[in-house]
Write a protein that holds these residues in place. Structure first.
Motif, PDB file in Angstrom:
ATOM      1  N   PHE A   1      -1.987 -14.061  -9.893  1.00 13.69           N
ATOM      2  CA  PHE A   1      -1.999 -12.824 -10.664  1.00 13.69           C
ATOM      3  C   PHE A   1      -1.709 -11.646  -9.737  1.00 13.69           C
ATOM      4  O   PHE A   1      -1.731 -11.758  -8.506  1.00 13.69           O
ATOM      5  CB  PHE A   1      -3.324 -12.621 -11.394  1.00 13.69           C
ATOM      6  N   VAL A   2      -1.429 -10.515 -10.360  1.00 14.30           N
ATOM      7  CA  VAL A   2      -1.224  -9.262  -9.652  1.00 14.30           C
ATOM      8  C   VAL A   2      -2.293  -8.286 -10.121  1.00 14.30           C
ATOM      9  O   VAL A   2      -2.611  -8.221 -11.304  1.00 14.30           O
ATOM     10  CB  VAL A   2       0.178  -8.690  -9.937  1.00 14.30           C
ATOM     11  N   GLU A   3      -2.861  -7.553  -9.166  1.00 14.79           N
ATOM     12  CA  GLU A   3      -3.822  -6.526  -9.527  1.00 14.79           C
ATOM     13  C   GLU A   3      -3.413  -5.199  -8.910  1.00 14.79           C
ATOM     14  O   GLU A   3      -2.787  -5.152  -7.848  1.00 14.79           O
ATOM     15  CB  GLU A   3      -5.240  -6.905  -9.085  1.00 14.79           C
ATOM     16  N   LEU A   4      -3.743  -4.131  -9.623  1.00 12.52           N
ATOM     17  CA  LEU A   4      -3.530  -2.781  -9.129  1.00 12.52           C
ATOM     18  C   LEU A   4      -4.872  -2.215  -8.697  1.00 12.52           C
ATOM     19  O   LEU A   4      -5.865  -2.307  -9.425  1.00 12.52           O
ATOM     20  CB  LEU A   4      -2.899  -1.911 -10.210  1.00 12.52           C
ATOM     21  N   LEU A   5      -4.889  -1.633  -7.505  1.00  7.83           N
ATOM     22  CA  LEU A   5      -6.113  -1.112  -6.918  1.00  7.83           C
ATOM     23  C   LEU A   5      -5.918   0.358  -6.582  1.00  7.83           C
ATOM     24  O   LEU A   5      -4.813   0.799  -6.268  1.00  7.83           O
ATOM     25  CB  LEU A   5      -6.468  -1.878  -5.640  1.00  7.83           C
ATOM     26  N   GLY A   6      -6.996   1.105  -6.626  1.00  8.31           N
ATOM     27  CA  GLY A   6      -6.946   2.508  -6.243  1.00  8.31           C
ATOM     28  C   GLY A   6      -8.189   2.876  -5.468  1.00  8.31           C
ATOM     29  O   GLY A   6      -9.260   2.304  -5.675  1.00  8.31           O
TER      30      GLY A   6
ATOM     31  N   GLY B   1      -3.878   8.206  -9.862  1.00  9.53           N
ATOM     32  CA  GLY B   1      -4.076   9.439  -9.117  1.00  9.53           C
ATOM     33  C   GLY B   1      -4.911   9.285  -7.871  1.00  9.53           C
ATOM     34  O   GLY B   1      -5.458  10.272  -7.377  1.00  9.53           O
ATOM     35  N   CYS B   2      -5.040   8.100  -7.351  1.00  8.27           N
ATOM     36  CA  CYS B   2      -5.858   7.867  -6.157  1.00  8.27           C
ATOM     37  C   CYS B   2      -5.101   8.255  -4.888  1.00  8.27           C
ATOM     38  O   CYS B   2      -3.876   8.265  -4.860  1.00  8.27           O
ATOM     39  CB  CYS B   2      -6.274   6.395  -6.074  1.00  8.27           C
ATOM     40  N   ASP B   3      -5.848   8.511  -3.833  1.00  5.47           N
ATOM     41  CA  ASP B   3      -5.222   8.804  -2.541  1.00  5.47           C
ATOM     42  C   ASP B   3      -4.411   7.614  -2.048  1.00  5.47           C
ATOM     43  O   ASP B   3      -3.401   7.782  -1.365  1.00  5.47           O
ATOM     44  CB  ASP B   3      -6.286   9.148  -1.496  1.00  5.47           C
ATOM     45  N   ASN B   4      -4.864   6.410  -2.356  1.00  5.16           N
ATOM     46  CA  ASN B   4      -4.156   5.196  -1.941  1.00  5.16           C
ATOM     47  C   ASN B   4      -4.036   4.268  -3.141  1.00  5.16           C
ATOM     48  O   ASN B   4      -5.027   3.993  -3.829  1.00  5.16           O
ATOM     49  CB  ASN B   4      -4.911   4.500  -0.814  1.00  5.16           C
ATOM     50  N   THR B   5      -2.824   3.809  -3.395  1.00  6.31           N
ATOM     51  CA  THR B   5      -2.552   2.864  -4.480  1.00  6.31           C
ATOM     52  C   THR B   5      -2.053   1.567  -3.869  1.00  6.31           C
ATOM     53  O   THR B   5      -1.179   1.581  -3.004  1.00  6.31           O
ATOM     54  CB  THR B   5      -1.488   3.422  -5.439  1.00  6.31           C
TER      55      THR B   5
ATOM     56  N   SER C   1       0.832  -1.205   0.000  1.00  2.88           N
ATOM     57  CA  SER C   1       0.000   0.000   0.000  1.00  2.88           C
ATOM     58  C   SER C   1       0.865   1.253   0.000  1.00  2.88           C
ATOM     59  O   SER C   1       1.795   1.379   0.795  1.00  2.88           O
ATOM     60  CB  SER C   1      -0.926  -0.009   1.229  1.00  2.88           C
ATOM     61  N   ILE C   2       0.538   2.193  -0.896  1.00  2.00           N
ATOM     62  CA  ILE C   2       1.242   3.476  -0.987  1.00  2.00           C
ATOM     63  C   ILE C   2       0.183   4.564  -0.848  1.00  2.00           C
ATOM     64  O   ILE C   2      -0.649   4.741  -1.739  1.00  2.00           O
ATOM     65  CB  ILE C   2       1.979   3.623  -2.328  1.00  2.00           C
ATOM     66  N   ILE C   3       0.199   5.294   0.250  1.00  2.00           N
ATOM     67  CA  ILE C   3      -0.872   6.252   0.528  1.00  2.00           C
ATOM     68  C   ILE C   3      -0.544   7.593  -0.125  1.00  2.00           C
ATOM     69  O   ILE C   3      -0.444   8.639   0.528  1.00  2.00           O
ATOM     70  CB  ILE C   3      -1.117   6.377   2.042  1.00  2.00           C
ATOM     71  N   TYR C   4      -0.343   7.541  -1.422  1.00  2.00           N
ATOM     72  CA  TYR C   4      -0.078   8.701  -2.258  1.00  2.00           C
ATOM     73  C   TYR C   4      -0.537   8.372  -3.682  1.00  2.00           C
ATOM     74  O   TYR C   4      -0.515   7.205  -4.083  1.00  2.00           O
ATOM     75  CB  TYR C   4       1.425   9.011  -2.321  1.00  2.00           C
ATOM     76  N   PRO C   5      -0.906   9.385  -4.491  1.00  3.04           N
ATOM     77  CA  PRO C   5      -1.001   9.158  -5.936  1.00  3.04           C
ATOM     78  C   PRO C   5       0.402   8.903  -6.473  1.00  3.04           C
ATOM     79  O   PRO C   5       1.341   9.610  -6.109  1.00  3.04           O
ATOM     80  CB  PRO C   5      -1.568  10.483  -6.469  1.00  3.04           C
ATOM     81  N   VAL C   6       0.560   7.897  -7.318  1.00  9.45           N
ATOM     82  CA  VAL C   6       1.911   7.519  -7.730  1.00  9.45           C
ATOM     83  C   VAL C   6       1.980   7.156  -9.200  1.00  9.45           C
ATOM     84  O   VAL C   6       0.968   6.854  -9.850  1.00  9.45           O
ATOM     85  CB  VAL C   6       2.431   6.302  -6.919  1.00  9.45           C
ATOM     86  N   VAL C   7       3.204   7.199  -9.709  1.00  5.88           N
ATOM     87  CA  VAL C   7       3.576   6.510 -10.935  1.00  5.88           C
ATOM     88  C   VAL C   7       4.223   5.206 -10.490  1.00  5.88           C
ATOM     89  O   VAL C   7       5.184   5.221  -9.723  1.00  5.88           O
ATOM     90  CB  VAL C   7       4.567   7.333 -11.777  1.00  5.88           C
TER      91      VAL C   7
END
Length: 322
Positions: free
Chosen positions: A243-248, A276-280, A208-214
């Protein structure tokens, strides 16, 4: 302006923002000398590595990123308090009660939680944690001397407490333990690089990254062929065991976040996405049949980058919150 989730995370992340000159979370309020969060410098960490024990008092709302001995003494009724503990991705956290003086019968309580919980949302989610929700709580008023310690299952843990009588309080010792195969992780920083490995284990792991990120995925090993699928009704990894999933999303719990992309198959190369989510969250689902591994790096997304989006970026979600 910060979203509601960013306002909540201000209570546990302002010390990170202040240390890096970020103002995104500081808009909520000024961080003065009495700010409840202390970011321990690398110099202090090196000094303490010689065997010294770091000691300080706890505030009602606090965060700790280093081990030591910490004491809370109520100077007035404190009814809604919490301390958030966070380590490096490869660390587990042990919290031990050295001394407790609270009035359980009078309504005081002191509880440990394996993970973080914020406004009803948990990390790791109930779907991804090896223990049931009830097993993740340790209530001192119920266990007393029977269970005075808890070791976290990931790099975050917390205690929350209510003390009504001035002068009452407690002392805890916090230690860090190594974790050979980190699973669920909250990043301390808005940028970094990490390799997640799940060795023949049937489990799900979230970063979990609590920032919008690249976020740039450079290596993925799942024992399959190549492939990347953006989330659409006709394209998903349903039925694929690994599998891997990306969530926002705008909360803490990965199970309540929006699925943005699935990566069903192994590849070597580069898959870069702007979220661009608050949490990625990058979440790996593993059947236990393979040694699954994913390597990725990330950095905080800024406004200029949102104006120069590329084809392999996630554009549909969250950007208005920046």
């Amino acid at each position: 302006m910060p979203s509601a989730f960013q306002f909540q995370c201000h209570l546990i992340l302002i010390f990170l923002a202040a240390s890096k000159g970020e103002t995104r979370y500081l808009e909520v309020g000024d961080a003065g000398e009495d700010d409840p969060f202390l970011l321990l410098s690398e110099d202090l960490k090196r000094e303490l590595s010689a065997g010294q024990v770091y000691r300080r008092s706890l505030r009602c709302i606090d965060m700790l990123s280093i081990g030591g001995q910490f004491t809370f003494t109520a100077d007035q009724p404190q009814l809604h308090c919490a301390t958030f503990f966070i380590g490096e991705p490869e660390e587990l956290i042990t919290i031990h009660y050295d001394f407790v003086n609270i009035d359980c019968r009078g309504g005081d309580f002191l509880k440990m939680f394996d993970g973080w919980i914020l406004k009803g949302e948990k990390f790791p989610s109930s779907l991804d944690h090896p223990l049931s929700t009830s097993q993740r709580y340790v209530d001192f008023c119920e266990s007393g001397n029977i269970q005075r310690s808890i070791r976290s299952s990931q790099n975050v843990a917390m205690i929350f407490f209510s003390i009504q009588v001035p002068g009452n309080g407690f002392t805890v010792t916090v230690k860090k333990n190594s974790n050979l195969f980190p699973c669920n992780v909250i990043s301390q920083t808005p940028s970094g690089r990490f390799t997640m490995v799940i060795p023949h284990q049937h489990r799900n792991c979230s970063f979990s990254i609590i920032y919008p990120v690249v976020i740039k995925i450079s290596d993925l090993i799942l024992g399959h062929l190549n492939g990347l699928f953006l989330k659409k009704p006709s394209a998903s990894c349903a039925g694929v065991g690994d599998f891997v999933e990306l969530l926002g999303g705008a909360g803490l719990d990965p199970s309540k976040m929006f699925p943005l992309a699935d990566l069903c198959h192994s590849f070597h190369g580069s898959a870069q996405m702007k979220i661009g989510c608050d949490n990625t969250v990058l979440r790996m689902v593993s059947s236990g049949k393979h040694i699954n591994r994913v390597t990725f790096e990330y950095h905080q997304l800024d406004l200029q980058e949102t104006e120069t989006r590329k084809e392999n970026s996630i554009e549909e979600f969250c950007f208005p919150s920046i």
